[in-house]
Design a protein around this motif. Structure first.
Motif, PDB file in Angstrom:
ATOM      1  N   PRO A 239       0.811  -1.228   0.000  1.00  0.00           N
ATOM      2  CA  PRO A 239       0.000   0.000   0.000  1.00  0.00           C
ATOM      3  C   PRO A 239       0.841   1.274   0.000  1.00  0.00           C
ATOM      4  O   PRO A 239       1.949   1.317   0.528  1.00  0.00           O
ATOM      5  CB  PRO A 239      -0.820  -0.116   1.289  1.00  0.00           C
ATOM      6  N   ILE A 240       0.274   2.300  -0.597  1.00  0.00           N
ATOM      7  CA  ILE A 240       0.852   3.648  -0.587  1.00  0.00           C
ATOM      8  C   ILE A 240       0.414   4.336   0.703  1.00  0.00           C
ATOM      9  O   ILE A 240      -0.631   4.014   1.273  1.00  0.00           O
ATOM     10  CB  ILE A 240       0.362   4.430  -1.829  1.00  0.00           C
ATOM     11  N   LEU A 309      -3.126  10.231 -12.006  1.00  0.00           N
ATOM     12  CA  LEU A 309      -2.091   9.347 -11.474  1.00  0.00           C
ATOM     13  C   LEU A 309      -2.333   7.941 -12.025  1.00  0.00           C
ATOM     14  O   LEU A 309      -3.394   7.350 -11.798  1.00  0.00           O
ATOM     15  CB  LEU A 309      -2.135   9.330  -9.948  1.00  0.00           C
ATOM     16  N   PHE A 310      -1.349   7.418 -12.727  1.00  0.00           N
ATOM     17  CA  PHE A 310      -1.440   6.092 -13.326  1.00  0.00           C
ATOM     18  C   PHE A 310      -0.753   5.102 -12.385  1.00  0.00           C
ATOM     19  O   PHE A 310       0.478   5.067 -12.293  1.00  0.00           O
ATOM     20  CB  PHE A 310      -0.786   6.097 -14.707  1.00  0.00           C
ATOM     21  N   VAL A 311      -1.552   4.302 -11.702  1.00  0.00           N
ATOM     22  CA  VAL A 311      -1.024   3.454 -10.647  1.00  0.00           C
ATOM     23  C   VAL A 311      -1.957   2.262 -10.460  1.00  0.00           C
ATOM     24  O   VAL A 311      -3.151   2.327 -10.809  1.00  0.00           O
ATOM     25  CB  VAL A 311      -0.895   4.266  -9.331  1.00  0.00           C
ATOM     26  N   ASP A 312      -1.420   1.198  -9.941  1.00  0.00           N
ATOM     27  CA  ASP A 312      -2.231   0.038  -9.585  1.00  0.00           C
ATOM     28  C   ASP A 312      -3.127   0.436  -8.408  1.00  0.00           C
ATOM     29  O   ASP A 312      -2.639   0.684  -7.300  1.00  0.00           O
ATOM     30  CB  ASP A 312      -1.308  -1.120  -9.204  1.00  0.00           C
ATOM     31  N   ASP A 313      -4.446   0.506  -8.643  1.00  0.00           N
ATOM     32  CA  ASP A 313      -5.329   1.037  -7.608  1.00  0.00           C
ATOM     33  C   ASP A 313      -5.465   0.124  -6.399  1.00  0.00           C
ATOM     34  O   ASP A 313      -6.002   0.536  -5.362  1.00  0.00           O
ATOM     35  CB  ASP A 313      -6.706   1.373  -8.182  1.00  0.00           C
ATOM     36  N   SER A 314      -4.949  -1.107  -6.498  1.00  0.00           N
ATOM     37  CA  SER A 314      -4.985  -1.979  -5.323  1.00  0.00           C
ATOM     38  C   SER A 314      -4.044  -1.486  -4.227  1.00  0.00           C
ATOM     39  O   SER A 314      -4.163  -1.885  -3.073  1.00  0.00           O
ATOM     40  CB  SER A 314      -4.616  -3.416  -5.707  1.00  0.00           C
ATOM     41  N   LYS A 315      -3.123  -0.602  -4.590  1.00  0.00           N
ATOM     42  CA  LYS A 315      -2.189  -0.034  -3.616  1.00  0.00           C
ATOM     43  C   LYS A 315      -2.763   1.206  -2.924  1.00  0.00           C
ATOM     44  O   LYS A 315      -2.159   1.719  -1.979  1.00  0.00           O
ATOM     45  CB  LYS A 315      -0.877   0.361  -4.297  1.00  0.00           C
ATOM     46  N   THR A 317      -5.012   3.126  -0.604  1.00  0.00           N
ATOM     47  CA  THR A 317      -5.843   2.977   0.591  1.00  0.00           C
ATOM     48  C   THR A 317      -6.912   4.066   0.618  1.00  0.00           C
ATOM     49  O   THR A 317      -6.825   5.067  -0.108  1.00  0.00           O
ATOM     50  CB  THR A 317      -4.985   3.090   1.851  1.00  0.00           C
ATOM     51  N   PRO A 318      -7.931   3.912   1.456  1.00  0.00           N
ATOM     52  CA  PRO A 318      -8.949   4.978   1.562  1.00  0.00           C
ATOM     53  C   PRO A 318      -8.346   6.333   1.941  1.00  0.00           C
ATOM     54  O   PRO A 318      -8.785   7.363   1.427  1.00  0.00           O
ATOM     55  CB  PRO A 318      -9.880   4.445   2.661  1.00  0.00           C
ATOM     56  N   MET A 321      -6.786   7.733  -1.136  1.00  0.00           N
ATOM     57  CA  MET A 321      -7.829   8.153  -2.076  1.00  0.00           C
ATOM     58  C   MET A 321      -8.396   9.511  -1.687  1.00  0.00           C
ATOM     59  O   MET A 321      -8.565  10.406  -2.533  1.00  0.00           O
ATOM     60  CB  MET A 321      -8.938   7.108  -2.114  1.00  0.00           C
ATOM     61  N   ASP A 322      -8.680   9.700  -0.406  1.00  0.00           N
ATOM     62  CA  ASP A 322      -9.183  10.998   0.060  1.00  0.00           C
ATOM     63  C   ASP A 322      -8.151  12.089  -0.158  1.00  0.00           C
ATOM     64  O   ASP A 322      -8.499  13.216  -0.570  1.00  0.00           O
ATOM     65  CB  ASP A 322      -9.542  10.915   1.545  1.00  0.00           C
ATOM     66  N   HIS A 323      -6.904  11.776   0.122  1.00  0.00           N
ATOM     67  CA  HIS A 323      -5.808  12.729  -0.060  1.00  0.00           C
ATOM     68  C   HIS A 323      -5.734  13.181  -1.518  1.00  0.00           C
ATOM     69  O   HIS A 323      -5.588  14.384  -1.800  1.00  0.00           O
ATOM     70  CB  HIS A 323      -4.506  12.054   0.379  1.00  0.00           C
ATOM     71  N   LEU A 324      -5.837  12.247  -2.450  1.00  0.00           N
ATOM     72  CA  LEU A 324      -5.749  12.576  -3.871  1.00  0.00           C
ATOM     73  C   LEU A 324      -6.979  13.352  -4.335  1.00  0.00           C
ATOM     74  O   LEU A 324      -6.861  14.312  -5.118  1.00  0.00           O
ATOM     75  CB  LEU A 324      -5.581  11.297  -4.688  1.00  0.00           C
ATOM     76  N   LYS A 325      -8.160  12.962  -3.886  1.00  0.00           N
ATOM     77  CA  LYS A 325      -9.375  13.680  -4.280  1.00  0.00           C
ATOM     78  C   LYS A 325      -9.323  15.129  -3.824  1.00  0.00           C
ATOM     79  O   LYS A 325      -9.723  16.044  -4.560  1.00  0.00           O
ATOM     80  CB  LYS A 325     -10.604  12.978  -3.683  1.00  0.00           C
TER      81      LYS A 325
END
Length: 710
Positions: A239-240, A309-315, A317-318, A321-325
């Motif tokens: 995970p990221i 961001l082009f990345v494997d979305d399995s990495k 975390t919620p 995801m909130d941080h990026l949004k």
């Protein structure tokens, strides 16, 4: 730890290639000067030279003289036929391939120095595990190029099926000179275009064309992967995490806003970012896809009103995801980068691409898509009305070919990043003090410790410090002759026992949540010889000279390199690596664009807030190695005069670990140099002793006491 400027950092290049034949079909929107983001106008003006990452090749046009690796070890029996090479060569004639040679570099698709195990193709095919090197396989020959840091290691690891090319030595050809010599005219040379920067691929293409050879891009088929089969490690999938603002010092929205201002200034509508540490820094994210580097495999495209961001979305975390949004960043599949490039080109997007880091697959895809766009419009007037570039030519949508603006901005640390670096270095120093107490006691009691035992124990002490995440590179733990192998990595069952009668070199570092460390110390557990003391002392003199250097703003790092070598030069000694590399803040241990090196092509100025290593050394093959390394950050210093009205800069130390005075020949030191050593040890005691108690505190006291000439 010294490495070529990682991104240092692309191996085996002394000659930047600033031109591409394909540029004739594009319209360059600006000069090669880089407008860094997030700095005042004075800094922007001072950074007037383009930083180009090294490419894949070293130029040396002398006659070709190279020996098989077996000739360096005449006691070695002839190896069995190499089955990997045989299997690889069988693929040369496969339909859709049809090549006469195949080049296997060390890099992944992002030109990373450290790479995930699944991308270690060059190591798999050759057996050579050093981080820098290039393998070339023809239908009847196999050769490997590496630089002076790895000569001894390559001698040991390559089988007799391989020719070792000692890059930089007299008479050693480049890869393309060798290919032009061994291939019949009209040959086809295959590469995986994802593994070559655009610059490197273009340079190769132009060089081999002199013998009518063709460069073949194999987009969908990496030949090493084919023979690796099921034994190939799986891609990383951890995970990221979000890098906290208290460590980053600047939020993502602010960074993106400043970057978009640079896009406007350059006349670009979007930028493609492929360097993993640049993506991590810009988005305040960290990962663990790559050993020793807190980054994740991803691409990033920043447009004027959105980012992807082009990345494997399995990495993801919620929390991430909130941080990026919140920052306005959308997710896309990692493998969809080329389709997105095509889509943007079809819309006439003018992409900012760094040809020294963006891979040839992306660059070539954009180039072809733009040609289709212009053809489909079929409007010659549009080709003259869109804009005019700095060369006076006019044309349609085009690429902006400049160094990434993020590289420079990332290199200049803000106050939060510097604070995190200092704090992590102090905790690291405490761990090292505890480690040295343990090691000296074990050696004194006659324990038989291998180099791996020592490295593992150091990791144990570091892992107890708060915020510890990982090592920042493989620990270089070298006793005696192994210390002369500049990037030596001890392996269980193959390494040496630490010898109390020989020099011991320990180069190590750590990744903490708030910073990245890198330190080298050389010690002797017994009585050093006069020769060892003289060499150590001259390395120390070079270290002191660089640490005390004061220089005008806009000075590039190569100007300072001779400070560190001068004392060695006086007796005809030298070392084969640069003196200093940039270091990331809780990021890659090697980063550009700055460096301090005898490779004088890098004109990047040293700027207040940059971090560099100070690590002169000396190595006697098959005998011993010496290196003394601290990390420094650049600061403004007060001088009685300001010639030319410019500011003057110097260094401040981040590393606080004692230097073994037993190895110092005090008769060679000046009074000022002795004062430096005593003042440094006084700082070490003051800063680190509050973090220690018991034997570790006593050890620190014993090793920071003042010294004086008899």
């Amino acid at each position: 730890m010294y490495s070529l400027p990682s991104q240092a950092m692309r191996p085996l290049s002394l000659s930047p290639c600033l031109t591409r034949s394909s540029y004739l079909r594009f319209r360059i929107l600006s000069s090669l000067s880089l407008p860094p983001i997030f700095h005042n106008s004075q800094t922007r003006l001072s950074f007037s030279k383009n930083y180009t990452r090294p490419h894949l090749f070293i130029r040396n046009c002398t006659s070709i003289t190279a020996k098989p690796s077996s000739e360096f070890n005449r006691n070695r029996t002839q190896d069995a036929p190499d089955e990997k090479l045989r299997a690889l060569r069988e693929l040369f004639s496969r339909p859709g391939v049809n090549i006469d040679a195949y080049i296997i570099p060390s890099q992944d698709a992002h030109q990373s120095e450290f790479i995930a195990e699944c991308y270690m193709r060059r190591a798999y095919i050759s057996g050579f595990t050093g981080s820098a090197g290039t393998a070339v396989v023809t239908k009847d020959k196999a050769a490997l190029w590496t630089d002076g840091r790895y000569f001894l290691q390559a001698e040991k690891q390559l089988s007799s099926s391989w020719i070792l090319m000692r890059s930089g030595n007299h008479g050693v050809p480049t890869t393309f000179e060798w290919l032009n010599d061994v291939l019949a005219p009209g040959g086809r040379v295959g590469i995986d275009p994802f593994l070559f920067s655009s610059d490197a691929a273009e340079e190769l293409k132009e060089a081999i064309a002199k013998k009518n050879h063709e460069l073949v891009y194999l987009y969908d088929l990496n030949l090493v992967d084919v023979i690796w089969k099921e034994s190939r490690p799986k891609p990383p999938n951890k995970p990221i995490r979000v890098h906290a603002l208290k460590y980053a010092g600047l939020d993502v929205a602010s960074k993106l806003s400043s970057l978009r201002s640079d896009l406007v200034d350059a006349g670009s509508s979007a930028i493609v970012i492929s360097m993993l540490d640049e993506i991590a820094w810009l988005l305040n994210l960290r990962g663990s896809d790559v050993p020793h580097s807190p980054v994740m495999y991803a691409y990033l495209i920043v447009e004027m009103d959105r980012a992807k961001l082009f990345v494997d979305d399995s990495k993801v975390t919620p929390d991430v995801m909130d941080h990026l949004k919140n920052a306005g960043v959308e997710l896309r599949p990692y493998n969809s980068i080329l389709s997105e490039i095509k889509s943007l080109a079809a819309q006439g997007a003018q992409l900012w691409l760094d040809p020294s880091s963006v891979n040839a697959a992306i660059m070539n895809t954009y180039e072809i898509a733009i040609e289709k766009y212009l053809t489909s419009n079929n409007n010659k007037k549009s080709k003259t009305k869109m804009h005019t570039d700095t060369t006076g030519q006019s044309g349609g949508p085009a690429g902006v070919f400049r160094t990434s603006p993020i590289a420079f901005s990332k290199a200049v640390k803000n106050s939060a990043e510097l604070e995190g670096m200092l704090n992590s270095h102090l905790r690291d120093a405490a761990a090292l003090a505890q480690f040295w107490v343990w090691l000296e006691e074990e050696i004194h009691n006659g324990a038989k410790l291998t180099e791996v035992d020592v490295a593992d124990k150091l990791l144990e002490f570091r892992s107890k410090q708060s915020g510890f995440l990982d090592t920042s590179f493989d620990t270089i733990s070298g006793s005696g002759a192994n210390g002369a192998i500049i990037h030596y990595k001890p392996e269980p069952g193959k390494c040496s026992v630490v010898d109390s009668k020989k020099l011991f070199l320990l180069d190590s570092g750590a990744q903490y949540v708030d910073g990245t460390t890198d330190i080298t110390r050389t010690v002797h557990f017994g009585e050093p010889t006069a020769r060892e003391k003289e060499c150590f002392t001259r390395v120390l003199q070079g270290h002191i000279a660089l640490d005390q250097a004061i220089f005008p703003q806009s000075t590039p790092g190569f100007v300072l390199d001779a400070f560190a070598r001068s004392s060695l030069w006086k007796i005809g000694l030298d070392y084969r690596h640069g003196t200093g590399h940039g270091v990331g803040a809780a990021l890659n241990v090697h980063e550009g664009p700055q460096s301090i090196s005898f490779r004088y092509g890098n004109m990047t100025p040293l700027v207040e807030g940059m971090i560099v290593s100070n690590e002169p050394g000396y190595y006697e093959d098959h005998a011993f190695g010496i290196r003394i390394e601290n990390l420094l950050y650049v600061k403004e210093v007060g001088t009685p005069n300001r010639f030319g009205g410019v500011s003057y800069l110097g260094f401040e130390k981040l590393t606080f670990v004692p230097i073994q005075t037993k190895l110092v020949d005090l008769s060679l030191l000046s009074a000022a140099e002795i004062d430096w050593l005593n003042n440094y040890h006084s700082q070490v005691w003051e800063k680190v002793s509050p973090l220690l108690d018991g034997f570790a505190r006593q050890w620190l006291w014993n090793n920071t006491r003042p010294v004086a000439k008899d």
